[in-house]
Design a protein around this motif. Structure first.
Motif, PDB file in Angstrom:
ATOM      1  N   VAL A  78      32.789  36.788  32.293  1.00 19.72           N
ATOM      2  CA  VAL A  78      32.699  36.012  33.537  1.00 19.72           C
ATOM      3  C   VAL A  78      31.647  34.916  33.406  1.00 19.72           C
ATOM      4  O   VAL A  78      31.852  33.791  33.890  1.00 19.72           O
ATOM      5  N   ALA A  79      30.522  35.223  32.764  1.00 16.95           N
ATOM      6  CA  ALA A  79      29.453  34.223  32.665  1.00 16.95           C
ATOM      7  C   ALA A  79      29.895  33.001  31.878  1.00 16.95           C
ATOM      8  O   ALA A  79      29.415  31.879  32.137  1.00 16.95           O
ATOM      9  N   ASN A  80      30.819  33.166  30.919  1.00 17.81           N
ATOM     10  CA  ASN A  80      31.283  32.022  30.135  1.00 17.81           C
ATOM     11  C   ASN A  80      32.100  31.032  30.956  1.00 17.81           C
ATOM     12  O   ASN A  80      32.177  29.845  30.618  1.00 17.81           O
ATOM     13  N   ILE A  81      32.740  31.494  32.030  1.00 15.68           N
ATOM     14  CA  ILE A  81      33.584  30.604  32.846  1.00 15.68           C
ATOM     15  C   ILE A  81      33.040  30.480  34.260  1.00 15.68           C
ATOM     16  O   ILE A  81      33.809  30.238  35.202  1.00 15.68           O
ATOM     17  N   ILE A  82      31.748  30.679  34.428  1.00 16.87           N
ATOM     18  CA  ILE A  82      31.153  30.652  35.764  1.00 16.87           C
ATOM     19  C   ILE A  82      31.370  29.311  36.451  1.00 16.87           C
ATOM     20  O   ILE A  82      31.506  29.226  37.682  1.00 16.87           O
ATOM     21  N   ASP A  83      31.471  28.230  35.651  1.00 15.34           N
ATOM     22  CA  ASP A  83      31.659  26.905  36.243  1.00 15.34           C
ATOM     23  C   ASP A  83      33.046  26.722  36.822  1.00 15.34           C
ATOM     24  O   ASP A  83      33.255  25.837  37.672  1.00 15.34           O
ATOM     25  N   SER A  84      33.997  27.517  36.382  1.00 15.74           N
ATOM     26  CA  SER A  84      35.376  27.353  36.830  1.00 15.74           C
ATOM     27  C   SER A  84      35.740  28.262  37.997  1.00 15.74           C
ATOM     28  O   SER A  84      36.882  28.210  38.473  1.00 15.74           O
ATOM     29  N   LEU A  85      34.807  29.109  38.440  1.00 19.88           N
ATOM     30  CA  LEU A  85      35.098  29.985  39.559  1.00 19.88           C
ATOM     31  C   LEU A  85      35.077  29.211  40.870  1.00 19.88           C
ATOM     32  O   LEU A  85      34.480  28.130  40.968  1.00 19.88           O
ATOM     33  N   ASP A  86      35.718  29.805  41.863  1.00 19.11           N
ATOM     34  CA  ASP A  86      35.756  29.179  43.179  1.00 19.11           C
ATOM     35  C   ASP A  86      34.338  29.101  43.756  1.00 19.11           C
ATOM     36  O   ASP A  86      33.538  30.028  43.587  1.00 19.11           O
ATOM     37  N   PRO A  87      33.990  28.023  44.419  1.00 23.12           N
ATOM     38  CA  PRO A  87      32.635  27.893  44.973  1.00 23.12           C
ATOM     39  C   PRO A  87      32.255  29.020  45.918  1.00 23.12           C
ATOM     40  O   PRO A  87      31.079  29.420  45.969  1.00 23.12           O
ATOM     41  N   SER A  88      33.212  29.544  46.679  1.00 24.44           N
ATOM     42  CA  SER A  88      32.890  30.657  47.574  1.00 24.44           C
ATOM     43  C   SER A  88      32.512  31.909  46.782  1.00 24.44           C
ATOM     44  O   SER A  88      31.645  32.687  47.207  1.00 24.44           O
ATOM     45  N   VAL A  89      33.157  32.100  45.635  1.00 22.02           N
ATOM     46  CA  VAL A  89      32.814  33.244  44.779  1.00 22.02           C
ATOM     47  C   VAL A  89      31.425  33.055  44.190  1.00 22.02           C
ATOM     48  O   VAL A  89      30.614  33.989  44.139  1.00 22.02           O
ATOM     49  N   ILE A  90      31.121  31.870  43.719  1.00 23.61           N
ATOM     50  CA  ILE A  90      29.797  31.600  43.146  1.00 23.61           C
ATOM     51  C   ILE A  90      28.716  31.800  44.202  1.00 23.61           C
ATOM     52  O   ILE A  90      27.638  32.344  43.919  1.00 23.61           O
ATOM     53  N   GLU A  91      29.009  31.389  45.420  1.00 21.02           N
ATOM     54  CA  GLU A  91      28.037  31.579  46.492  1.00 21.02           C
ATOM     55  C   GLU A  91      27.820  33.065  46.782  1.00 21.02           C
ATOM     56  O   GLU A  91      26.694  33.486  47.080  1.00 21.02           O
ATOM     57  N   THR A 151      36.617  40.200  39.032  1.00 18.86           N
ATOM     58  CA  THR A 151      35.209  39.948  39.352  1.00 18.86           C
ATOM     59  C   THR A 151      35.066  39.132  40.633  1.00 18.86           C
ATOM     60  O   THR A 151      34.179  39.395  41.461  1.00 18.86           O
ATOM     61  N   SER A 152      35.900  38.156  40.820  1.00 22.12           N
ATOM     62  CA  SER A 152      35.832  37.330  42.028  1.00 22.12           C
ATOM     63  C   SER A 152      36.058  38.176  43.271  1.00 22.12           C
ATOM     64  O   SER A 152      35.321  38.053  44.263  1.00 22.12           O
ATOM     65  N   LEU A 153      37.030  39.050  43.216  1.00 21.50           N
ATOM     66  CA  LEU A 153      37.307  39.907  44.365  1.00 21.50           C
ATOM     67  C   LEU A 153      36.181  40.915  44.573  1.00 21.50           C
ATOM     68  O   LEU A 153      35.791  41.194  45.718  1.00 21.50           O
ATOM     69  N   PHE A 154      35.641  41.423  43.490  1.00 19.74           N
ATOM     70  CA  PHE A 154      34.603  42.446  43.575  1.00 19.74           C
ATOM     71  C   PHE A 154      33.349  41.902  44.257  1.00 19.74           C
ATOM     72  O   PHE A 154      32.797  42.532  45.176  1.00 19.74           O
ATOM     73  N   PHE A 155      32.871  40.733  43.843  1.00 19.64           N
ATOM     74  CA  PHE A 155      31.629  40.203  44.416  1.00 19.64           C
ATOM     75  C   PHE A 155      31.836  39.711  45.847  1.00 19.64           C
ATOM     76  O   PHE A 155      30.906  39.730  46.657  1.00 19.64           O
ATOM     77  N   THR A 156      33.032  39.291  46.148  1.00 22.34           N
ATOM     78  CA  THR A 156      33.299  38.909  47.538  1.00 22.34           C
ATOM     79  C   THR A 156      33.170  40.119  48.459  1.00 22.34           C
ATOM     80  O   THR A 156      32.556  40.038  49.541  1.00 22.34           O
ATOM     81  N   LYS A 157      33.707  41.241  48.035  1.00 24.04           N
ATOM     82  CA  LYS A 157      33.609  42.455  48.828  1.00 24.04           C
ATOM     83  C   LYS A 157      32.191  43.040  48.792  1.00 24.04           C
ATOM     84  O   LYS A 157      31.744  43.660  49.763  1.00 24.04           O
ATOM     85  N   ALA A 158      31.472  42.856  47.677  1.00 23.20           N
ATOM     86  CA  ALA A 158      30.095  43.346  47.601  1.00 23.20           C
ATOM     87  C   ALA A 158      29.203  42.637  48.608  1.00 23.20           C
ATOM     88  O   ALA A 158      28.313  43.246  49.211  1.00 23.20           O
TER      89      ALA A 158
END
Length: 981
Positions: free
Chosen positions: A277-290, A252-259
């Motif tokens: 993914v929504a359950n661990i949204i707080d643990s994702l990299d800030p660039s991915v969340i952005e 998911t992190s790679l997918f949204f970065t490319k999207a």
């Protein structure tokens, strides 16, 4: 005696310690206590150890979070439950994301440590492999991360899922899509057991809300950035803009970065992530969340509590200690909470089941056996499994209930990724659906406008406007609009532009389509594609034209296409933009005034018959009323004269001939009816003489069928099938290609090689009569149809938008301008009426005839009653009349009547005064014949009201009897000389 807590243990053990201290010195006692406690501890830890295998992918965030939570759970549990007979001993192994490595670790744990349970296979594929081993060895397999719906207890009896099934969230996602009115959704998932497992339940939930899935985007688990980018551009070229992402956190992190790089995180796009993914949204990299800004997510809702806050602080400390090199952004997630509660449940189950003295036995020999044959079967497994699934308590993750061998869904939280975090926009529960706030008593939804109950969303591109869910792709091809030339070019005609080579179209249908496109809330680029057939001499049927949309050769079909049920099975239609119905064009026959019986036409046959009957009925009743009253004009034998008088009473009133009041009432009512009837007759007859009446030669299509007449229709139209369904023989229906051909065939007639009628749709009939309105008229509609509309693929998002634009046109003056441009609406106004349709019917005057009938009948009834009563009075006084007759014969020269002198009821003022009356006068002033047998005298009396009354007493001798007849002489009062005052 066992103790449940340290405090209770100290309280229960305190009295025994005091007794020992009283009997021995304190120093010796202290040494004995230390040695005894150490020996006891060593004995407990060695004899009551409960070995548990833990298999995690320690290279993933979920694996690291779970390891910390499990370790902390064991410490917390036994710090509180110090006196438990059993103690969990964890043996952690790293699967390294490999199913084979996970299975190898499970076999090693079973052989070397004789583990009583295996905890934590993260991937569903790992669980599937290890559960088969658990089924053989009867060792429970407990996972708090494997969510695939394909893992069921039916095929894996020793598997327990300490988490939610992925299918539990599909209803919340479907209801969210329904709330915002999106009609098409594209699932985006990875090609793994985890990714594919949710599809069946998700597709079913979307079908229940009538949402279509036009495409499924599958990404390989080993996909590179280039592969993901290619798939994203394929999605961008589609119309659908709503995507459900169900992938692992890494993918998911790679997918949204490319999207975001592909420009698909802009305005108009909708992204929804599942709880993985929504359950661990707080643990994702800030660039991915952005990069995920504007994404909606569905996650498990964890209620806040002081226990959770305390656990979070301790967990963060332990996690940083165990993973000093990890990112400080890694935070506690629901995976860690479920792992913590699962260890508590397993520890309670181990204490309840205990450790039997014989913990295992050798399995039965199996043909073609492997190394699994050497493993022993746990005799404690069934009891331990029962104890695990009976656990039900309130944990830090919420209600922890494994009764159904998996956690049950309670509440989902709907979140919106904004900035470098997320905000809550609502909740979903099983019983109450979507709502802005959550409460324990239940939620309330408000019908179709569910989006009102959710907090505002910041959509991709920082837009606050709710996305439509679809767009015409700018990087794709233009909208392919199929067109075909109609039999009437006024509707649509196609031609090729010689300068550009492009297909052009014109006509009423084309202008309405282009006007509708202008009114769409977005820009729509399109190109016309002419409908061509394999046979250049044939234009093809409209069914073939519609089929091109179903075959995806056209994105929309624009023509004079009728909405049909059989066509709607494969395609969709917009709302109609023309009138509906099927009618007939037939020649008219002139109904001129040359007819010698035209004077009968204003009234229907029933009206003529009813009028004559009431005419005779009224005359007879008036005659009876006068006859009962003694009118001398109606006395005597019945003759033609009497019949003439009867008829004369029905049409005229003469005061000197009608003597009864009831007769005059009856006649006045009847004269009113005649007045209305004659006025209506005059008006209708005048209209027939001044207005030329045209009537169709035939008014029923079945009449044509019975007579075997030929019927024409538009070639390629569905009318052919309609006529066959009605019952026409195929040889009796003839197709024509042009309006001129139709006109010539209709002019020739059925007997001269032409047709007797032309069956067309109402819009075509209006155009035909606009050109050939002389001598032809429309009959019907004889059949209902939905009208002309544009054709679209099934569940096309354009249907609602174009239909709304068409309604906007038809409800405004624009449609009138378009019709005036292509159809002269005034030239086909043949308001011809069917022959006899304007005749006055008997029902039209039913009220008047009912009125005169009732008055006449009542008058006759009253007259009969009065006549009967009068006869009754005469019969009662016949005795007194006979005495008067005898007194008259004995009368002397003085003229006194002895009979009358004996009547005591006669007033003094009513004594007779005989006046001489000339024998030369009768009641009509005619000469009376002299007769020796007749004695005439005149008597003047005064009644009880003070009025004078003249009577002529006429004595008649009939045989030996005398009859007394009193005749009213009101008509001759003026002729008597010397009228008394």
């Amino acid at each position: 005696m066992g103790c449940d807590s340290q405090q209770s243990a100290q309280m229960n053990c305190k009295p025994s310690r005091l007794q020992v201290m009283e009997k021995a010195p304190r120093a010796i006692l202290f040494l004995l206590l230390i040695v005894g406690f150490g020996v006891a501890q060593n004995t407990t830890s060695k004899g009551d150890e409960f070995h548990v295998g833990v298999i995690l992918d320690l290279g993933t965030l979920a694996g690291k979070v779970a390891r910390t939570s499990i370790s902390l759970a064991v410490e917390d549990f036994y710090s509180v439950h110090r006196n438990h007979r059993t103690k969990l001993v964890l043996h952690i192994r790293d699967s390294m994301g490999s199913d084979v490595q996970a299975a190898s670790a499970a076999i090693e744990l079973l052989e070397n440590y004789k583990v009583q349970a295996i905890v934590g296979p993260q991937k569903s594929s790992e669980v599937l492999f290890i559960s088969n081993i658990g089924n053989i060895t009867q060792v429970p397999i407990v996972s708090f991360t494997a969510t695939s719906p394909s893992l069921t207890s039916d095929s894996m009896p020793y598997f327990v899922r300490a988490t939610l099934n992925d299918s539990a969230q599909v209803n919340s996602i479907a209801l969210l899509i329904k709330a915002y009115g999106w009609r098409e959704v594209v699932p985006v998932y990875e090609d793994t057991d985890y990714g594919r497992g949710i599809l069946p339940s998700l597709i079913e939930a979307l079908q229940e809300i009538d949402a279509r899935v036009p495409y499924r985007s599958v990404t390989p688990s080993s996909a590179t950035s280039e592969i993901i980018t290619q798939e994203l551009y394929k999605l961008k070229a589609m119309q659908t803009r709503v995507f459900i992402v169900h992938m692992s956190p890494t993918m998911t992190s790679l997918f949204f970065t490319k999207a975001k790089e592909a420009g698909m995180m802009n305005k108009g796009f909708v992204w929804i992530t599942t709880d993985g993914v929504a359950n661990i949204i707080d643990s994702l990299d800030p660039s991915v969340i952005e990069a995920m800004n504007g994404v909606l997510g569905v996650r498990y809702y964890v209620p806040k509590s002081q226990e959770l806050d305390s656990f979070t602080i301790r967990w963060n400390r332990m996690y940083q200690r165990d993973n000093p090199d990890e990112s400080p952004f890694n935070k506690l997630s629901i995976v860690g909470l479920w792992g913590y509660d699962m260890i508590r449940a397993l520890a309670q189950a181990a204490e309840k089941a205990g450790i039997s003295s014989v913990t295992n036995k050798q399995p039965q020999s199996i043909k073609n056996s492997t190394c699994l044959d050497s493993m022993v079967i746990s005799t404690n497994g069934p009891d331990l499994l029962t104890a695990i699934v009976q656990n039900k308590f309130r944990g830090i993750s919420g209600d922890f209930d494994l009764t159904n061998r998996q956690l049950t869904v309670s509440v989902f939280q709907i979140i919106n990724v904004v900035g470098r975090g997320w905000r809550e926009i609502g909740f979903w529960t099983v019983n109450s659906g979507l709502s802005r706030q959550f409460n324990q008593t239940g939620l309330k939804i408000t019908g179709p406008a569910l989006m009102i109950d959710l907090n505002p969303v910041i959509w991709p591109g920082e837009s606050t406007e709710i996305p439509r869910g679809w767009e015409i792709p700018t990087i794709g091809k233009k909208l392919r609009v199929g067109v075909r030339t109609s039999i009437y070019p006024e509707f649509i005609e196609t031609f090729r532009d010689h300068a550009t080579g492009e297909t052009r179209a014109s006509g009423l249908s084309v202008e309405i389509f282009e006007e509708a496109v202008k009114r769409l809330p977005f820009a729509l680029t399109y190109e016309y594609l002419a409908f061509d057939t394999a046979d250049p001499r044939s234009k093809g049927s409209y069914d073939d034209f519609v089929n091109q949309v179903y075959l995806q050769k056209y994105d929309i079909a624009v023509a004079d296409t009728t909405i049909r049920c059989n066509r709607s099975l494969f395609v969709d239609f917009t709302v109609p933009y023309t009138e509906s119905g099927v009618g007939m064009i037939v020649p008219v026959k002139e109904n001129m005034i040359k007819n010698m019986w035209i004077f009968l036409k204003p009234l229907s046959a029933g009206m003529w018959f009813g009028s004559i009957i009431f005419f005779m009925y009224t005359g007879v009743v008036v005659w009876l009323l006068e006859y009962l009253d003694g009118n001398e004009h109606v006395h005597g034998p019945f003759s033609l004269k009497q019949l003439g008088i009867t008829m004369f009473f029905s049409i005229s009133e003469e005061n000197e001939k009608l003597e009864r009041f009831l007769s005059r009432i009856v006649l006045r009512v009847w004269m009113f009816v005649l007045l209305v009837l004659t006025s209506s007759y005059t008006a209708s007859f005048a209209s027939m003489l001044t207005v030329e009446q045209l009537s169709p030669t035939v008014t029923d299509v079945h009449e044509l069928q019975k007579k075997g007449e030929y019927v024409g229709f538009h070639n390629g139209s569905y009318i052919e099938g309609l006529l066959l369904d009605i019952g026409f023989d195929r040889s009796k229906i003839r197709p024509y290609d042009t309006p001129e051909d139709l006109y010539d065939a209709l002019s020739n007639g059925s007997k001269n090689g032409g047709i007797a009628a032309l069956v067309l749709e109402v819009p075509y009939i209006k155009l035909f009569l606009a050109k050939y309105n002389k001598g032809y008229t429309m009959v019907g509609p004889i059949y209902k149809s939905a009208g002309f509309a544009f054709v679209l693929p099934k569940n096309s998002p354009l249907r609602a938008e174009i239909s709304r634009a068409i309604l906007n046109i038809t409800e405004s003056a624009k449609i009138i301008q378009i019709e005036k441009k292509w159809v002269d609406s005034n030239s086909h106004q043949n308001d011809d009426k069917t022959d006899g349709s304007d005749a006055i019917t008997f029902e039209s005057f039913g009220g008047l005839f009912l009125l005169t009938g009732i008055v006449t009948a009542c008058s006759l009834f009253v007259a009969v009653l009065m006549n009967g009563y009068k006869k009754y009075q005469q019969n009662g006084g016949s005795k007194g009349d006979n005495q008067n007759e005898c007194g008259h014969e004995k009368k002397g020269e003085d003229g006194d009547s002895q009979g009358e002198q004996r009547d005591p009821n006669i007033n003094d003022m009513e004594k007779q005064a005989t006046l001489p009356v000339s024998h030369s006068l009768n009641t009509n002033g005619d000469q009376l014949p002299d007769s020796k047998d007749n004695d005439i005298c005149c008597r003047c009396t005064q009644n009880n009201k003070g009025r004078q009354k003249y009577e002529v007493i006429k004595w008649l001798k009939v045989s030996t009897n005398l009859s007394k007849v009193h005749l009213s002489i009101s008509t001759i009062n003026n002729q008597l000389p010397g009228k008394p005052g």
